[in-house]
Design an enzyme around this catalytic site. Structure first.
Site, mmCIF file in Angstrom:
data_model
loop_
_atom_site.group_PDB
_atom_site.id
_atom_site.type_symbol
_atom_site.label_atom_id
_atom_site.label_comp_id
_atom_site.label_asym_id
_atom_site.label_seq_id
_atom_site.Cartn_x
_atom_site.Cartn_y
_atom_site.Cartn_z
ATOM 1 C CD GLU A 94 -2.811 -1.294 2.400
ATOM 2 O OE1 GLU A 94 -3.905 -1.840 2.267
ATOM 3 O OE2 GLU A 94 -2.400 -0.879 3.499
ATOM 4 C CB CYS A 107 3.048 7.615 3.050
ATOM 5 S SG CYS A 107 3.513 6.383 4.262
ATOM 6 C CB CYS A 114 7.360 -5.213 8.379
ATOM 7 S SG CYS A 114 8.725 -4.291 9.138
ATOM 8 C CB CYS A 118 6.723 -2.322 15.892
ATOM 9 S SG CYS A 118 8.369 -1.886 15.304
ATOM 10 C CB CYS A 121 3.329 -1.569 13.601
ATOM 11 S SG CYS A 121 3.318 -1.247 11.829
ATOM 12 C CB CYS A 339 1.432 6.171 11.344
ATOM 13 S SG CYS A 339 2.476 7.408 10.675
HETATM 14 N N1 SAH Z 1 9.695 0.734 9.485
HETATM 15 C C1 SAH Z 1 9.803 2.151 9.439
HETATM 16 C C2 SAH Z 1 8.727 2.856 8.642
HETATM 17 C C3 SAH Z 1 7.281 2.408 8.794
HETATM 18 S S1 SAH Z 1 6.305 2.911 10.140
HETATM 19 C C4 SAH Z 1 9.856 2.705 10.844
HETATM 20 O O1 SAH Z 1 9.700 1.953 11.782
HETATM 21 O O2 SAH Z 1 10.119 3.884 10.999
HETATM 22 C C5 SAH Z 1 6.046 4.612 10.098
HETATM 23 C C6 SAH Z 1 5.800 5.189 11.496
HETATM 24 O O3 SAH Z 1 4.517 4.787 12.047
HETATM 25 C C7 SAH Z 1 6.823 4.715 12.507
HETATM 26 O O4 SAH Z 1 7.248 5.799 13.278
HETATM 27 C C8 SAH Z 1 6.030 3.733 13.348
HETATM 28 O O5 SAH Z 1 6.602 3.535 14.595
HETATM 29 C C9 SAH Z 1 4.693 4.388 13.388
HETATM 30 N N2 SAH Z 1 3.588 3.512 13.770
HETATM 31 C C10 SAH Z 1 3.493 2.188 13.632
HETATM 32 N N3 SAH Z 1 2.305 1.750 14.085
HETATM 33 C C11 SAH Z 1 1.630 2.839 14.508
HETATM 34 C C12 SAH Z 1 0.323 3.045 15.049
HETATM 35 N N4 SAH Z 1 -0.495 2.036 15.234
HETATM 36 N N5 SAH Z 1 -0.039 4.308 15.352
HETATM 37 C C13 SAH Z 1 0.800 5.351 15.140
HETATM 38 N N6 SAH Z 1 2.024 5.217 14.621
HETATM 39 C C14 SAH Z 1 2.443 3.977 14.311
#
Ligand code: SAH
Length: 346
Positions: A94, A107, A114, A118, A121, A339
């Site tokens: 996406e 974006c 991935c 985390c 996420c 995000c």
């Molecule tokens: N892998 C990379 C880029 C993808 S995530 C990274 O970790 O930076 C993009 C951003 O969204 C990151 O800062 C991540 O921590 C954040 N993120 C992930 N899940 C989220 C959520 N449920 N709510 C808000 N931000 C989130």
């Protein structure tokens, strides 16, 4: 068989020139085709109208153009657009177009799924299937640029690598894609308008610093205390904060580019004074700013956005310590485009 043919966009310009010379044609033909492939983003050999029919057929016999296809486009009530992008092998990633009054930001994804875990996420719940190729990253940008022109009457202005995947786990392809995006032979965008967001892979941050890249760096920090960070981002056990911090100091010493820390404040996880104090300390190692991101809930409700009071505490404490802090509101939540919500749900 189609699938056996090589993706022509895997060739460098030099390789393409050599290919034409080997065919008894002029090296210059390679330049023309290269221009079609990248600057003009041709989807087929037929589109290359200044190339003879015979040559186009010869290219078709030897190569494919594995262009992405936007399978589905969803529009949010706030103008955000989410593209479900189908790759040549049927997998889907996406990408998101985020409009503001003055900007259009793309974006983009760097991997299918991935490999990081985390816990907050949605993408982390998808297994990492494979890395995206440079052209697949490039195509996402072109698709969003086209949508920006069509729906907002202006070209794309910024790119963030904040879609699916960890860009530094696909280092070579991401850097090659950025090269094409910034090259006058590609989209000619300024690297200053590109931000790579990473969970923090110290070795790769050092490598980028050594290569003196010109784009911006954002690090998803979320906690400056090892135990807490490891509990929400388990790979922190492998790449602890000390290593990350040293890599970031090195990054700054080489690039003189300040770092953005992305940070979500969650109830009962990092909404304490101790957590803020650790963040302030972390921010002092290299010039940086903090972006407080709104939490976008993903299904199970295990994580909850902290109270306004806690967020205000973060803001005040950071500001008092001379650290720039911004609070970012989510966009595209109603279509799962915010995000951490990218999970091929549609
Ligand atoms: N892998 C990379 C880029 C993808 S995530 C990274 O970790 O930076 C993009 C951003 O969204 C990151 O800062 C991540 O921590 C954040 N993120 C992930 N899940 C989220 C959520 N449920 N709510 C808000 N931000 C989130």
């Amino acid at each position: 068989m189609e699938t056996k043919k090589k993706d022509i966009r895997a060739l460098t310009k030099e390789q393409l020139r050599d290919f034409f010379v080997a065919q008894g044609d002029k090296a210059f033909r390679g330049n023309q085709v290269y221009e079609w492939l990248w600057q003009k983003s041709a989807h087929s050999f037929e589109a290359m109208t200044n190339i003879s029919k015979e040559t186009r057929q010869m290219l078709k016999d030897n190569f494919v153009i594995n262009h992405i296809r936007v399978d589905q486009m969803q529009r949010s009530s706030d103008g955000t657009i989410k593209n479900a992008v189908r790759l040549h092998d049927g997998l889907v990633v996406e990408s998101v177009l985020i409009p503001t009054e003055t900007r259009t930001t793309a974006c983009v994804s760097s991997q299918v799924g991935c490999s990081l875990d985390c816990r907050f996420c949605a993408t982390a719940r998808l297994k990492r299937m494979r890395n995206l190729n440079p052209d697949e990253i490039y195509d996402q940008v072109v698709a969003i640029d086209n949508e920006s022109r069509l729906y907002f009457d202006r070209p794309l202005s910024n790119i963030v690598f904040m879609g699916m995947g960890e860009p530094l786990m696909n280092y070579n392809n991401v850097l090659q894609a950025i090269d094409k995006i910034t090259s006058p032979e590609g989209l000619g965008m300024s690297p200053k308008r590109i931000t790579l967001s990473t969970s923090g892979v110290p070795k790769m941050i050092r490598k980028m610093a050594d290569e003196e890249v010109k784009f911006k760096l954002a690090v998803s920090l979320h906690s400056a205390i090892d135990e807490v960070r490891t509990s929400i981002m388990p790979f922190n056990a492998t790449f602890p904060l000390k290593d990350l911090r040293e890599a970031l100091e090195y990054w700054y010493s080489k690039t003189k580019n300040r770092i953005t820390y992305e940070y979500v404040v969650w109830q009962g996880i990092n909404d304490t004074q101790e957590a803020v104090d650790a963040l302030v300390k972390f921010c002092k190692f290299a010039p940086s700013k903090v972006n407080l991101i709104e939490y976008n809930p993903i299904d199970d409700g295990e994580f909850q956005q902290a109270s306004e009071v806690a967020i205000k505490m973060y803001q005040d404490t950071l500001e008092r310590n001379g650290i720039t802090v911004t609070v970012r509101r989510s966009r595209g939540k109603d279509i799962d485009a915010a995000c951490g919500q990218l999970a091929n749900k549609q």
